[in-house]
Design an enzyme around this catalytic site. Sequence first.
Site, PDB file in Angstrom:
ATOM      1  CE  LYS A   1      46.187  41.021  46.812  1.00 33.76           C
ATOM      2  NZ  LYS A   1      45.061  40.996  45.848  1.00 33.76           N
TER       3      LYS A   1
ATOM      4  CB  SER B   1      45.505  37.612  44.253  1.00 28.89           C
ATOM      5  OG  SER B   1      45.025  38.951  44.174  1.00 28.89           O
TER       6      SER B   1
ATOM      7  CB  SER C   1      41.756  39.368  44.004  1.00 30.68           C
ATOM      8  OG  SER C   1      42.311  38.764  42.863  1.00 30.68           O
TER       9      SER C   1
END
Length: 394
Positions: A31, A108, A132
């Site tokens: 990420k 996210s 997330s």
Amino acid sequence: MTLTGAFVPGPRTHVPGAAAGPLAGLSFAVKDLIDVAGVPTGGGNPDWPRFAPTPARHAWAVQTLLDAGASVAGKTITDEVSLGILGENAHDGTPLNPAAPGRVPGGSSSGSASAVAAKACDFALGTDSGGSVRVPSSFCGLYGIRPTHGRIDFTGIAVQAPGSDTCGWFARDAATFARVGEVLFGSDLPVTLPTTLLVAEDAFGFADENVQQALAPAVSRLAALIGQRRDVTLAPQGLSIWQRAQRVLQGSEAWRTFQPWLDGHNPRLAFSVARALLQGSMMTDAERNAASLMRMEARARLRLLLPPGTILCLPTTPFPAPQKGLPLHQLDPLRERIGCLTSQGGLTGVPQVNLPGATAGGAPVGLSIIGARGSDLDLLRVAVAFEEQAAEKA
């Protein structure tokens, strides 16, 4: 970008892992809040790299996985500075949900979930403050974990809300999922399974009816695997009360985290992100004090419910992934409802694992299991046994 739109725009980042190790031959995505040496950490915002210098070292989690033989396959799109739960990024785009095209992937850690679901890598790192990792796991039909708060070293990862931030990961199969956990936690899976399963009846009642129906067979299978089953109330004060407390605490911390960046760089922000930061800046001491007391109550509740040998299950999300591109006024109620089922993670710090396999309306929905603080490996053991049980019955 790739076909899935999972990876950040530009050349793909590749870093080879050690020649040998327990994860040799596997690839993982990272990420874009997590540092890879020599690669700017973009944070899902075009102005974040001006504030955050290019890292000289890998994040602890990345280095640990490389040392175990896994190789980095790329950096993945994130909701803007991790302030999102649906996976839509106004700057970098919305990664594909391969399990439900046309729907959001969840955020996210949207790109990481998308990359794993599309088989572009074997597993992927994400972060989870308010849901997330858990939400994309549910929406994309993946195994995903929010570890015990503080269990995994957060060095080299962009902070949002220190009281809630964790680093987790996604995988398509339970065996790979557990292997990653053994490396990051530095220990083997336990031999035995928990012996008591609690079913959070308030959380199931809060989910859409089709989600309740879709998860019922998985709950029955899990109960058969574990043994004793008992229905309980997760949040006696109300799930929405827990959600409000988490929103106050997380929003206040996020404002303190990003205020120097906002003051010094006046960055470009999507409306929803700017609004969330503004709301965080307006939280009062009285609101924070009340939320802190509710956090103490929530933690006490989980300690009472989860003695050794006990796990609890609940729907990971109250509904499957919504359609992409919904207008803003339709998104706020969805975010609020999701938070009612995810707030216990940030409030209490207990580990949570999403078990995939169910669908509602043709899209994935996940069943979550949670345990006491520090019981992460027990949950991974359950995930492996749950998948093996399904394979035996297939």
